[in-house]
Scaffold this motif. Structure first.
Motif, mmCIF file in Angstrom:
data_model
loop_
_atom_site.group_PDB
_atom_site.id
_atom_site.type_symbol
_atom_site.label_atom_id
_atom_site.label_comp_id
_atom_site.label_asym_id
_atom_site.label_seq_id
_atom_site.Cartn_x
_atom_site.Cartn_y
_atom_site.Cartn_z
ATOM 1 N N VAL A 48 0.790 -1.247 0.000
ATOM 2 C CA VAL A 48 0.000 0.000 0.000
ATOM 3 C C VAL A 48 0.820 1.294 0.000
ATOM 4 N N ASP A 49 2.008 1.262 0.618
ATOM 5 C CA ASP A 49 2.803 2.498 0.664
ATOM 6 C C ASP A 49 3.783 2.625 -0.493
ATOM 7 N N LYS A 50 3.809 1.597 -1.351
ATOM 8 C CA LYS A 50 4.762 1.619 -2.472
ATOM 9 C C LYS A 50 4.280 2.534 -3.593
ATOM 10 N N ASN A 51 5.246 2.947 -4.424
ATOM 11 C CA ASN A 51 4.885 3.716 -5.610
ATOM 12 C C ASN A 51 4.367 2.760 -6.688
ATOM 13 N N PRO A 52 3.156 3.021 -7.228
ATOM 14 C CA PRO A 52 2.573 2.100 -8.218
ATOM 15 C C PRO A 52 3.481 1.885 -9.438
ATOM 16 N N ASN A 53 4.277 2.888 -9.758
ATOM 17 C CA ASN A 53 5.127 2.764 -10.948
ATOM 18 C C ASN A 53 6.245 1.749 -10.785
ATOM 19 N N GLY A 54 6.527 1.362 -9.514
ATOM 20 C CA GLY A 54 7.615 0.421 -9.292
ATOM 21 C C GLY A 54 7.164 -1.035 -9.194
ATOM 22 N N LEU A 55 5.887 -1.294 -9.453
ATOM 23 C CA LEU A 55 5.369 -2.655 -9.250
ATOM 24 C C LEU A 55 5.605 -3.552 -10.463
ATOM 25 N N SER A 56 5.605 -4.862 -10.219
ATOM 26 C CA SER A 56 5.702 -5.835 -11.312
ATOM 27 C C SER A 56 4.343 -5.924 -12.017
ATOM 28 N N GLY A 57 4.322 -6.587 -13.174
ATOM 29 C CA GLY A 57 3.070 -6.742 -13.927
ATOM 30 C C GLY A 57 1.977 -7.412 -13.111
ATOM 31 N N GLY A 58 2.339 -8.488 -12.408
ATOM 32 C CA GLY A 58 1.355 -9.221 -11.611
ATOM 33 C C GLY A 58 0.814 -8.362 -10.472
ATOM 34 N N GLN A 59 1.720 -7.587 -9.837
ATOM 35 C CA GLN A 59 1.284 -6.712 -8.738
ATOM 36 C C GLN A 59 0.365 -5.603 -9.260
ATOM 37 N N ARG A 60 0.721 -5.041 -10.419
ATOM 38 C CA ARG A 60 -0.118 -3.986 -11.002
ATOM 39 C C ARG A 60 -1.506 -4.513 -11.334
ATOM 40 N N GLN A 61 -1.550 -5.734 -11.853
ATOM 41 C CA GLN A 61 -2.843 -6.293 -12.217
ATOM 42 C C GLN A 61 -3.705 -6.483 -10.964
ATOM 43 N N LYS A 62 -3.057 -6.882 -9.844
ATOM 44 C CA LYS A 62 -3.819 -7.022 -8.597
ATOM 45 C C LYS A 62 -4.314 -5.662 -8.105
ATOM 46 N N VAL A 63 -3.492 -4.620 -8.277
ATOM 47 C CA VAL A 63 -3.919 -3.270 -7.881
ATOM 48 C C VAL A 63 -5.117 -2.838 -8.737
ATOM 49 N N ALA A 64 -5.072 -3.172 -10.039
ATOM 50 C CA ALA A 64 -6.198 -2.843 -10.924
ATOM 51 C C ALA A 64 -7.469 -3.552 -10.452
ATOM 52 N N PHE A 65 -7.329 -4.820 -10.062
ATOM 53 C CA PHE A 65 -8.479 -5.559 -9.527
ATOM 54 C C PHE A 65 -8.959 -4.939 -8.220
ATOM 55 N N ALA A 66 -8.001 -4.566 -7.365
ATOM 56 C CA ALA A 66 -8.375 -3.972 -6.072
ATOM 57 C C ALA A 66 -9.231 -2.722 -6.299
ATOM 58 N N SER A 67 -8.865 -1.917 -7.300
ATOM 59 C CA SER A 67 -9.615 -0.682 -7.564
ATOM 60 C C SER A 67 -11.077 -0.991 -7.893
ATOM 61 N N ILE A 68 -11.308 -1.977 -8.750
ATOM 62 C CA ILE A 68 -12.713 -2.233 -9.121
ATOM 63 C C ILE A 68 -13.453 -2.994 -8.021
ATOM 64 N N ILE A 69 -12.730 -3.832 -7.270
ATOM 65 C CA ILE A 69 -13.405 -4.548 -6.183
ATOM 66 C C ILE A 69 -13.834 -3.552 -5.104
ATOM 67 N N ALA A 70 -12.955 -2.567 -4.833
ATOM 68 C CA ALA A 70 -13.280 -1.550 -3.829
ATOM 69 C C ALA A 70 -14.537 -0.778 -4.232
ATOM 70 N N MET A 71 -14.719 -0.589 -5.535
ATOM 71 C CA MET A 71 -15.901 0.153 -5.999
ATOM 72 C C MET A 71 -17.161 -0.694 -5.957
ATOM 73 N N ASP A 72 -16.978 -2.016 -5.763
ATOM 74 C CA ASP A 72 -18.091 -2.929 -5.589
ATOM 75 C C ASP A 72 -19.068 -2.917 -6.766
ATOM 76 N N ALA A 73 -18.520 -2.843 -7.979
ATOM 77 C CA ALA A 73 -19.371 -2.906 -9.166
ATOM 78 C C ALA A 73 -20.023 -4.281 -9.224
ATOM 79 N N GLU A 74 -21.228 -4.340 -9.769
ATOM 80 C CA GLU A 74 -21.936 -5.616 -9.804
ATOM 81 C C GLU A 74 -21.452 -6.493 -10.953
ATOM 82 N N VAL A 75 -20.955 -5.842 -11.981
ATOM 83 C CA VAL A 75 -20.474 -6.576 -13.158
ATOM 84 C C VAL A 75 -19.018 -6.215 -13.389
ATOM 85 N N MET A 76 -18.212 -7.192 -13.739
ATOM 86 C CA MET A 76 -16.810 -6.919 -14.060
ATOM 87 C C MET A 76 -16.552 -7.359 -15.495
ATOM 88 N N VAL A 77 -16.031 -6.451 -16.284
ATOM 89 C CA VAL A 77 -15.654 -6.795 -17.656
ATOM 90 C C VAL A 77 -14.134 -6.824 -17.698
#
Ligand SMILES: Nc1ncnc2c1ncn2[C@@H]1O[C@H](COP(=O)(O)OP(=O)(O)OP(=O)(O)O)[C@@H](O)[C@H]1O
Ligand SMILES: [Mg+2]
Length: 287
Positions: free
Chosen positions: A139-168
């Protein structure tokens, strides 16, 4: 109420001379993982853009046919409302990160801030989601320094936090190694278990076989096959659309051609192993 109901949809991008979607029809239920496969340029990403409402609101072009999302005609949706109902993760985790925030925590908060969620609720929701995805240490890291897998998890975290009913989710693992790909699919399984509806474009057919409830095959902008995963991925018709079946299906077909039918078409290694063991047991008893 269905997730998406599309009838004879045609869409041609502005300045293009060929339709990207060409008479496409499908019916997807809610609460399922709907896998989408097809050759390059078959219209997969265009279909995602349509369901997310960025066609026709953002990409201009010529749209016809009937598009109903979550029981409402596309033209009756307010674009902002649709974008909160439908979260999205797309292929490149390097472009998905905004790059304007200094920490992963802030990055995950952006969507919630845009929704006007109070600060305390944001902290609460982001904290829960990073724990759930096993990225609390980032959480305290700079997003630009993350690996591909970590970035993808951060992208998922963003949409999960928003609690959208549908995920594309459009090719979420295209930049990832097998281990990170498997982790991303586990996240997708968790979303499905939480009752979300998921549209998942993915080339890794073995992973789709294990995780998707239905498979839809696109070809030339139209749906050419759609149905339960076992039915579609076990069908010999798949080859006509240049889609390679899962490894275990190839194995089962070879065994069947040799007169050793496994019965139910296996979709995973576990299912194949079980079917082979059952056949061996039968053979032992007969002997
Ligand atoms: N923004 C755009 N403007 C004009 N034409 C586009 C645009 N995006 C896609 N197309 C065209 O629409 C058709 C369908 O493309 P689309 O990206 O939906 O296919 P896809 O199945 O996602 O392919 P891929 O496997 O390469 O991701 C292609 O002929 C493509 O060239
Ligand atoms: Mg695409």
């Amino acid at each position: 109420m269905t997730l998406a109901s599309l009838r004879d949809v045609r869409f041609t991008y502005a300045f293009s001379d060929r339709p990207a979607l060409d008479g496409l029809s499908l019916e997807w239920e809610r609460g399922r993982v709907h896998g989408v496969v097809g050759l390059n340029s078959s219209g997969k990403s265009t279909l995602c853009a349509l369901i997310r409402g960025i066609i026709p609101h953002f990409h201009s072009g010529e749209l016809s046919g009937r598009v109903e999302i979550l029981g409402r005609e596309l033209e009756d949706w307010d674009p902002a409302e649709l974008s909160t109902a439908i979260g999205c993760v797309f292929d490149n985790p390097f472009t998905q990160i905004s790059g304007i925030r200094d920490t992963v925590f802030e990055e995950i908060s952006i969507g919630l801030e845009n929704l006007g969620v109070p600060r305390d609720d944001i902290i609460d929701r982001v904290t829960r989601v990073v724990r759930r995805l096993g990225i609390a240490h980032l959480v305290d890291k700079n997003p630009n320094g993350l690996s591909g897998g970590q970035r993808q998890k951060v992208a998922f975290a963003s949409i999960i936090a928003m609690d959208a009913e549908v995920m594309v989710i459009d090719e979420p693992t295209s930049q990832l190694d097998p281990e990170s790909s498997e982790e991303v699919f586990e996240i997708i399984r968790g979303l499905k278990d939480a009752g979300k509806s998921i549209v998942l474009v993915e080339h890794k057919i073995d992973l789709l076989a294990a995780y998707a409830d239905t498979i839809t095959v696109l070809h030339g902008g139209a749906v050419v096959m759609t149905g339960p995963t076992r039915e579609v991925l076990g069908s010999p018709e798949l080859a006509a659309f240049c889609i390679r079946p899962p490894e275990v299906v190839e194995l089962a077909v070879r065994l069947r051609d040799d007169g050793r039918d496994l019965g139910l078409m296996p979709m995973t290694r576990g299912e194949a192993a079980q079917a082979v063991a059952a056949r061996m047991e039968e053979a032992r008893r007969a002997y």
